[in-house]
Design a protein around this motif. Structure first.
Motif, PDB file in Angstrom:
ATOM      1  N   MET A  38      24.207  25.794 -74.337  1.00 27.70           N
ATOM      2  CA  MET A  38      23.643  26.666 -75.552  1.00 27.70           C
ATOM      3  C   MET A  38      23.183  25.784 -76.521  1.00 27.70           C
ATOM      4  SD  MET A  38      26.788  29.311 -76.263  1.00 27.70           S
ATOM      5  CE  MET A  38      28.174  28.162 -75.842  1.00 27.70           C
TER       6      MET A  38
ATOM      7  N   GLU B 195      15.152  43.999 -75.751  1.00 32.50           N
ATOM      8  CA  GLU B 195      16.120  43.553 -75.029  1.00 32.50           C
ATOM      9  C   GLU B 195      16.349  44.432 -74.171  1.00 32.50           C
ATOM     10  OE1 GLU B 195      18.411  40.791 -74.383  1.00 32.50           O
ATOM     11  OE2 GLU B 195      19.014  42.093 -72.896  1.00 32.50           O
TER      12      GLU B 195
ATOM     13  N   HIS C  73      32.102  30.842 -72.384  1.00 31.42           N
ATOM     14  CA  HIS C  73      31.457  30.039 -73.281  1.00 31.42           C
ATOM     15  C   HIS C  73      32.189  29.144 -74.182  1.00 31.42           C
ATOM     16  CE1 HIS C  73      28.430  32.251 -71.124  1.00 31.42           C
ATOM     17  NE2 HIS C  73      27.385  31.433 -71.740  1.00 31.42           N
ATOM     18  N   ILE C  74      31.790  27.846 -74.248  1.00 31.28           N
ATOM     19  CA  ILE C  74      32.390  26.924 -75.006  1.00 31.28           C
ATOM     20  C   ILE C  74      31.248  25.880 -75.798  1.00 31.28           C
ATOM     21  CG2 ILE C  74      34.057  24.911 -75.544  1.00 31.28           C
ATOM     22  CD1 ILE C  74      34.559  26.855 -72.257  1.00 31.28           C
TER      23      ILE C  74
ATOM     24  N   ASP D  39      13.266  47.433 -70.748  1.00 38.84           N
ATOM     25  CA  ASP D  39      12.995  46.419 -70.187  1.00 38.84           C
ATOM     26  C   ASP D  39      11.388  45.782 -70.465  1.00 38.84           C
ATOM     27  OD1 ASP D  39      11.808  44.689 -68.292  1.00 38.84           O
ATOM     28  OD2 ASP D  39      12.705  45.698 -66.503  1.00 38.84           O
TER      29      ASP D  39
ATOM     30  N   TYR E 119      20.230  24.910 -68.745  1.00 40.82           N
ATOM     31  CA  TYR E 119      20.305  24.627 -70.483  1.00 40.82           C
ATOM     32  C   TYR E 119      21.759  25.171 -70.832  1.00 40.82           C
ATOM     33  CZ  TYR E 119      15.658  23.777 -71.700  1.00 40.82           C
ATOM     34  OH  TYR E 119      14.155  23.299 -71.682  1.00 40.82           O
TER      35      TYR E 119
HETATM   36  P1  FAD Z   1      20.250  34.440 -71.863  1.00 41.22           P
HETATM   37  O1  FAD Z   1      21.463  34.435 -72.453  1.00 41.22           O
HETATM   38  O2  FAD Z   1      20.290  34.788 -70.420  1.00 41.22           O
HETATM   39  O3  FAD Z   1      19.533  35.531 -72.485  1.00 41.22           O
HETATM   40  C1  FAD Z   1      18.078  36.321 -72.120  1.00 41.22           C
HETATM   41  C2  FAD Z   1      18.193  37.475 -72.399  1.00 41.22           C
HETATM   42  O4  FAD Z   1      16.652  38.048 -72.202  1.00 41.22           O
HETATM   43  C3  FAD Z   1      19.072  38.605 -71.837  1.00 41.22           C
HETATM   44  O5  FAD Z   1      19.904  39.175 -72.850  1.00 41.22           O
HETATM   45  C4  FAD Z   1      18.418  39.332 -70.869  1.00 41.22           C
HETATM   46  O6  FAD Z   1      18.863  40.825 -70.629  1.00 41.22           O
HETATM   47  C5  FAD Z   1      16.990  39.629 -71.634  1.00 41.22           C
HETATM   48  N1  FAD Z   1      15.876  40.020 -70.634  1.00 41.22           N
HETATM   49  C6  FAD Z   1      15.539  39.350 -69.643  1.00 41.22           C
HETATM   50  N2  FAD Z   1      14.524  39.753 -69.105  1.00 41.22           N
HETATM   51  C7  FAD Z   1      14.178  40.989 -69.989  1.00 41.22           C
HETATM   52  C8  FAD Z   1      13.198  41.849 -70.118  1.00 41.22           C
HETATM   53  N3  FAD Z   1      12.268  41.882 -68.844  1.00 41.22           N
HETATM   54  N4  FAD Z   1      13.045  42.800 -71.103  1.00 41.22           N
HETATM   55  C9  FAD Z   1      13.954  42.691 -71.997  1.00 41.22           C
HETATM   56  N5  FAD Z   1      14.990  41.766 -71.982  1.00 41.22           N
HETATM   57  C10 FAD Z   1      14.956  41.024 -70.909  1.00 41.22           C
HETATM   58  N6  FAD Z   1      26.502  26.990 -72.178  1.00 41.22           N
HETATM   59  C11 FAD Z   1      27.310  26.117 -73.179  1.00 41.22           C
HETATM   60  O7  FAD Z   1      26.828  25.395 -73.918  1.00 41.22           O
HETATM   61  N7  FAD Z   1      28.781  26.532 -72.826  1.00 41.22           N
HETATM   62  C12 FAD Z   1      29.194  26.971 -72.040  1.00 41.22           C
HETATM   63  O8  FAD Z   1      30.496  27.013 -71.851  1.00 41.22           O
HETATM   64  C13 FAD Z   1      28.643  27.670 -70.905  1.00 41.22           C
HETATM   65  N8  FAD Z   1      29.085  28.573 -70.113  1.00 41.22           N
HETATM   66  C14 FAD Z   1      28.416  29.175 -69.283  1.00 41.22           C
HETATM   67  C15 FAD Z   1      29.174  30.112 -68.374  1.00 41.22           C
HETATM   68  C16 FAD Z   1      28.182  30.913 -67.536  1.00 41.22           C
HETATM   69  C17 FAD Z   1      28.777  31.583 -66.435  1.00 41.22           C
HETATM   70  C18 FAD Z   1      26.832  31.009 -67.669  1.00 41.22           C
HETATM   71  C19 FAD Z   1      25.915  31.479 -66.756  1.00 41.22           C
HETATM   72  C20 FAD Z   1      26.315  30.099 -68.492  1.00 41.22           C
HETATM   73  C21 FAD Z   1      26.925  29.413 -69.457  1.00 41.22           C
HETATM   74  N9  FAD Z   1      26.426  28.621 -70.636  1.00 41.22           N
HETATM   75  C22 FAD Z   1      27.275  27.668 -71.180  1.00 41.22           C
HETATM   76  C23 FAD Z   1      24.975  28.452 -70.695  1.00 41.22           C
HETATM   77  C24 FAD Z   1      24.380  29.763 -71.629  1.00 41.22           C
HETATM   78  O9  FAD Z   1      24.838  30.976 -71.192  1.00 41.22           O
HETATM   79  C25 FAD Z   1      22.955  29.706 -71.770  1.00 41.22           C
HETATM   80  O10 FAD Z   1      22.599  28.172 -72.438  1.00 41.22           O
HETATM   81  C26 FAD Z   1      22.443  30.631 -72.873  1.00 41.22           C
HETATM   82  O11 FAD Z   1      23.333  31.794 -73.114  1.00 41.22           O
HETATM   83  C27 FAD Z   1      21.006  30.759 -72.506  1.00 41.22           C
HETATM   84  O12 FAD Z   1      20.506  31.506 -73.566  1.00 41.22           O
HETATM   85  P2  FAD Z   1      19.042  32.391 -73.141  1.00 41.22           P
HETATM   86  O13 FAD Z   1      18.574  33.171 -74.427  1.00 41.22           O
HETATM   87  O14 FAD Z   1      18.080  31.426 -72.679  1.00 41.22           O
HETATM   88  O15 FAD Z   1      19.307  33.259 -71.940  1.00 41.22           O
END
Ligand code: FAD
Ligand code: UDP
Length: 391
Positions: free
Chosen positions: A369, A35, A61-62, A222, A367
């Motif tokens: 959560m 991460e 986030h809800i 990274d 997407y």
């Molecule tokens: P992420 O949470 O983006 O995780 C990806 C991870 O990979 C990050 O920690 C990043 O640092 C890491 N990463 C990326 N590249 C690299 C690399 N090269 N090397 C190492 N690590 C790396 N969803 C809901 O259901 N309800 C809500 O109310 C809601 N509100 C939201 C509000 C906002 C402002 C946003 C932006 C999103 C919201 N979401 C909500 C959506 C929710 O955030 C996502 O569905 C979920 O967090 C996505 O998970 P993920 O693991 O795909 O991505």
């Protein structure tokens, strides 16, 4: 070190954490999560600020879902605060429920007209129905056209211009359709069966999700500096890696943006702590006709923290993502041209059968959560199927 792990998972957001737990627990694999941030949880990360108020670092986030499988799965790692999110739109100083519903209707129009409109809506669509603003704009009845214009101009137009930099007609219809018009008096933002906030917050949920002897975690790294795809081979720390890789970061960055950057929108967040117990009446107020920010969220409504005399709010300022140091790509911009570019990157991974793209960034999707959890569980199902096929 390369031989120590069966699986590398890039990113410790929800996608990375759920798939790691599944690989570790159900399949007995040794997993290393890499991460780049200095914390777990990805964009759901929350923490106590200096006034002891639990805030969401990357926007409110809800949790909400219609899926029992998803809810049951994630409930293994948290208890829930029973919370239904409500949002009001500030329309020239009048606060109306969003999604626009029959309560909003009576705030927007005098009661005689609102009652006539209600009857027409019910006659056209039925009671307790949801429709999109595009469906309402297709109506020919002059009063319904007037209603559609009101909702479009006062709820969708300016908010969308701020969020996406273009009018609603220029973004993928599925984006606007996330916020329906409700022919009901349900003031909740989401109508899903399961909704709430983890009782001790998201970070605590992640700590439990990741607590497994087969999972190791490396923060502040990274992956693009240590992981490479050369042809169909994976190199990790410059040595061949033959195990499973699940990548949840932005796909263009994995390939040094060789075909150009995938377009995203990013956000600037402004946290403000006020010397008062409550700042606003509901969790979120959307500013749909003015102001440079889209919405203000007051965290104590979401978390239920009982703190007197202090409260923290967050304003969200959207803008174009440029890829500059420190910027985070929050929202993929869904359109044919961008999907085409995404497919060019995806094609580069297709010869590598044990390299999997998962999550909001890696799949270039919008997407929630619950959808992420579902995708991770499905990927785990698929991997188990492949393993069984080998027997
Ligand atoms: P992420 O949470 O983006 O995780 C990806 C991870 O990979 C990050 O920690 C990043 O640092 C890491 N990463 C990326 N590249 C690299 C690399 N090269 N090397 C190492 N690590 C790396 N969803 C809901 O259901 N309800 C809500 O109310 C809601 N509100 C939201 C509000 C906002 C402002 C946003 C932006 C999103 C919201 N979401 C909500 C959506 C929710 O955030 C996502 O569905 C979920 O967090 C996505 O998970 P993920 O693991 O795909 O991505
Ligand atoms: N939207 C809007 N006005 C609102 C709420 C939403 O125009 O009051 C539009 C806007 O284009 C936004 C989209 O609907 O990007 C989806 O809204 P949602 O609340 O689902 O966005 P998120 O919480 O994911 O940022």
């Amino acid at each position: 070190m390369n031989n120590t792990y069966d699986c590398l998972v890039i990113g410790c957001g929800l996608a990375g954490a759920v798939i790691s737990r599944e690989l570790a627990e159900t399949q007995g694999k040794k997993v290393l999560i890499i991460e780049k941030r200095s914390h777990i949880g990805g964009n759901t990360y929350d923490f106590l600020n200096e006034d002891g108020i639990l805030v969401h670092k990357y926007g409110p986030h809800i949790f909400h879902s219609g899926s029992k499988r998803v809810f049951d799965y994630i409930s293994r790692f948290t208890q829930w605060r029973d919370y239904s999110h409500e949002v009001l739109a500030d329309i020239h100083g009048t606060l109306m429920p969003v999604p626009f519903n029959l309560n909003s209707l009576y705030m927007a129009f005098d009661s005689e007209k609102a009652s006539r409109l209600e009857k027409k809506l019910v006659a056209t669509y039925g009671t307790d129905k949801r429709l999109t603003i595009s469906q309402l704009r297709d109506q020919t009845d002059s009063e319904l056209v007037e209603l559609a214009d009101f909702v479009y101009n006062n709820v969708f137009l300016h908010y969308t211009e701020k969020q996406w930099g273009v009018t609603p007609d220029h973004i993928d219809p599925s984006v606007i359709a996330r916020v329906p018009i409700l022919i009901s008096r349900d003031n909740r933002y989401f109508q899903d069966k399961y909704q709430g906030i983890p009782s001790n917050g998201y970070t605590s949920l992640f700590e439990k999700l990741l607590k497994h002897p087969n999972i190791d975690l490396q923060l502040d790294t990274d992956a693009n500096m240590v992981l490479k795809m050369i042809g169909n081979d994976i190199l990790f720390n410059e040595k061949p890696f033959k195990g499973t890789v699940v990548y949840t970061g932005a796909l263009d960055e994995f390939f040094d943006c060789r075909f150009g950057r995938l377009p995203y929108r990013t956000l600037d967040f402004l946290f403000e702590t006020h010397d008062m117990t409550w700042y606003q009446s509901k969790g979120t107020i959307n500013y749909t006709v003015d102001k440079p920010f889209t919405r203000i969220t007051e965290f104590k409504h979401l978390t239920g923290q009982n703190i007197q005399g202090k409260t923290t709010t967050m304003k969200e300022y959207p803008r174009e993502y440029t890829g500059n140091e420190g910027e985070i790509p929050y929202y993929a911009i869904l359109n044919d041209e961008n999907f085409e570019l995404y497919r060019k990157y995806k094609k580069l991974t297709e010869g590598c059968s044990d390299f999997h793209l998962l999550g909001r960034l890696a799949e270039y999707k919008y997407y929630n959560m619950d959808a992420i959890i579902e995708c991770a569980l499905k990927l785990a199902d698929h991997m188990i199927g492949v393993e069984k096929g080998k027997d």
